[in-house]
Design an enzyme around this catalytic site. Structure first.
Site, PDB file in Angstrom:
ATOM      1  N   SER A  59      40.016  39.937  11.317  1.00  0.00           N
ATOM      2  CA  SER A  59      40.249  39.509  12.422  1.00  0.00           C
ATOM      3  C   SER A  59      40.870  38.224  12.382  1.00  0.00           C
ATOM      4  O   SER A  59      41.337  37.973  11.884  1.00  0.00           O
ATOM      5  CB  SER A  59      38.686  38.161  13.296  1.00  0.00           C
ATOM      6  OG  SER A  59      38.532  37.855  11.952  1.00  0.00           O
ATOM      7  N   LYS A  60      41.783  38.045  13.501  1.00  0.00           N
ATOM      8  CA  LYS A  60      42.502  36.725  13.100  1.00  0.00           C
ATOM      9  C   LYS A  60      42.242  35.403  12.390  1.00  0.00           C
ATOM     10  O   LYS A  60      42.944  34.506  11.704  1.00  0.00           O
ATOM     11  CB  LYS A  60      43.511  36.476  14.940  1.00  0.00           C
ATOM     12  CG  LYS A  60      44.907  36.865  14.398  1.00  0.00           C
ATOM     13  CD  LYS A  60      45.186  36.434  16.338  1.00  0.00           C
ATOM     14  CE  LYS A  60      46.547  36.873  16.745  1.00  0.00           C
ATOM     15  NZ  LYS A  60      47.056  36.977  17.955  1.00  0.00           N
TER      16      LYS A  60
END
Ligand code: GLU
Length: 517
Positions: free
Chosen positions: A283-284
């Site tokens: 994920s970011k």
């Protein structure tokens, strides 16, 4: 005996990104596998732009996606291109209505979904006519309330078919005439089991009871991803849908749509999830997910592509090769060998692969690639101009090349090469139990050795040989003070390498100022 003539199906794959601003590393993997698979099978790769979620559209991202694929050397033959790219004139070429500068090449266009709204509408209406889909006039508030109740009762979130059960044909006609906001929903059959064979995951089966009466056309007239994807894959004659596992939950809906339309399904291949080292979904929040972030960090494109190819695939069969050029990937990659276990996005491995590619660069190539990173560094900007010259920088890189794992690390470990004046405590010149007297003697001796060398002899090998010879048994006592005099640092490359880079004049000066200390 009649011989059945097997018609070999043409391989057609599509890369179908949404223009939301950047190319996700997971999408680069899908595109890469699409490319490799098409290439191996003399197939066609199509670039389709999935821009039906207008809220998520980011200006300029279609162009950026095309540029990223070009950058990665992943060729495609049909779909969206930039006007500047000249194509042969055998195929249909039209200018995109929605994106200036974009052309659409091929006979199955348009390839930009927002330009295909009438097509989706037509197919959705067809299902309504056949009684397989229905209009839904429920307002968002009602749907929201229903959802909350289902959550509270811990029931699956499914539309309750209010409009299917309670709205008469007359009322539907009247609502449509009045222009009431509505969606079109698929009437999902109950109690059916649908089974399909995924190329990577094997047999996947699901019950239709778990599937909501999904929306096909949204109230803004745009199709949902599901409808658009199925209609397009069918009309564009896609043979293999290769995409990330995050789309697997959508696939039952897609299969159902194919079957409802009576269309042949493509083969699906769902690529394993990309995971953080702690096995959570990449994920970011935990790291970078955009391809350009990795370039900004100093990874080489070939290394990044090599690394990404290995996220879910390896040659297997006891083969341990890990470095693959794009051509080697075309030869070795096998879609059916992709595994289903999540693939950890291991930055240490990426660093290692990158370091292998850095080692292979010529020094002038390395300098060219490293220079943009160097220019950003304060220590470089503040360096006197003689420390910014090409020859000098090439020497630094010769020393650093073996140890660099990212271009952005250039010079970081060796800032003393860029300093006019070194600042260090004189105590640092002292090796172990040495006294200042012997430090001085040894530095003077080193100075003599260096002064004697004729300009032509100022070579890495000669310097190493002469300094080691002068040190004799007393390596620490001789080389440590010299190294500190040249670098001012506790740790650095060997004094002969440092002296080689600095050149005779600068080396002598640095030793003399150490003696003054
Ligand atoms: N538009 C989807 C995406 O952004 C495509 C998913 C698919 O390949 O079906 O990844």
């Amino acid at each position: 005996m009649t011989k059945k003539i097997e018609e070999k199906k043409e391989i057609r794959v599509r890369f179908a990104p949404s223009p939301t601003g950047y190319l996700h590393v997971g999408n680069l993997r899908s595109a890469l596998y699409d490319f490799l698979f098409a290439k191996q099978n003399q197939g066609t790769m199509i670039l389709r732009i999935e821009d039906t979620d207008q809220k998520r559209y980011v200006e300029g991202s279609v162009e950026k996606l095309i540029e990223s694929l070009r950058w990665a050397n992943l060729d495609w033959q049909e779909g969206a291109f930039q006007t500047a790219e000249i194509k042969d004139n055998k195929t249909t070429v039209v200018t995109s209505e929605s994106y200036p500068g974009i052309i659409e090449v091929g006979d199955s266009g348009p390839y930009i979904q927002s330009e295909r709204l009438e097509i989706y509408q037509k197919y959705a209406e067809q299902l309504v006519q056949e009684g397989k889909a229905y209009y839904c006039f429920c307002e968002p508030e009602r749907l929201e309330q229903m959802r909350e109740e289902q959550i509270a009762q811990k029931r699956a979130h499914k539309y309750d078919r209010y409009c299917l059960k309670n709205v008469s044909q007359d009322q539907i006609n009247e609502n449509l005439k009045k222009g009431c906001a509505h969606t079109i929903r698929l009437k999902v059959p109950n109690d059916e089991t649908i089974v399909f064979e995924d190329m990577i995951r094997g047999k996947v089966s699901f019950s239709t009871n778990t599937i909501d009466d999904q929306v096909l056309i949204k109230s803004d007239g745009f199709p949902t991803y599901h409808l658009a994807s199925v209609v397009d894959d069918h009309l564009m004659k896609i043979s293999h849908v290769i995409r990330g596992e995050e789309w697997l939950p959508s696939t039952p809906k897609h299969i159902l749509l194919y079957r409802t339309f009576g269309w042949e399904e493509p083969t699906f291949a769902h690529l394993p999830l990309l995971l953080n080292p702690d096995k959570t979904k990449l994920s970011k929040r935990q790291g970078d997910v955009a391809v350009e972030d990795y370039l900004k960090k100093g990874y080489l494109k070939e290394a990044l592509i090599n690394f990404i190819a290995l996220l879910g695939w390896n040659p297997g069969g006891g083969q341990t090769q890990e470095i693959f050029s794009l051509d080697e990937l075309v030869k070795n990659f096998r879609l059916e060998k992709v595994h289903k276990a999540g693939a950890v996005f291991d930055l240490k491995k990426l660093d290692w692969i990158n370091s292998q590619y850095i080692k292979k660069l010529s020094i002038s190539d390395l300098l060219e690639k490293a220079q943009p990173f160097l220019r950003e560094k304060d220590f470089f900007q503040e360096a006197p101009t003689e420390f910014q010259q090409k020859d000098y920088l090439e020497k630094i890189l010769t020393i650093e090349q073996e140890r660099l794992s990212k271009l952005s690390e250039v010079g970081e470990e060796n800032k003393f090469f860029f300093k006019d004046k070194l600042s260090y405590e004189k105590e640092l010149l002292v090796w172990k139990e040495m006294d200042f007297g012997s430090v001085k003697t040894n530095l003077r001796q080193a100075l003599d050795v260096l002064k004697e060398i004729v300009p032509d002899g100022w070579r890495r090998d000669i310097l190493a040989e002469k300094l080691l010879a002068a040190a004799g048994e007393n390596r620490g006592e001789f080389l440590w003070p010299l190294r500190v005099a040249l670098t001012g640092e506790q740790k650095s490359p060997s004094p002969s390498d440092v002296a080689w880079v600095l050149g005779q004049k600068e080396s002598i000066q640095r030793i003399e100022s150490a003696l003054e200390k």
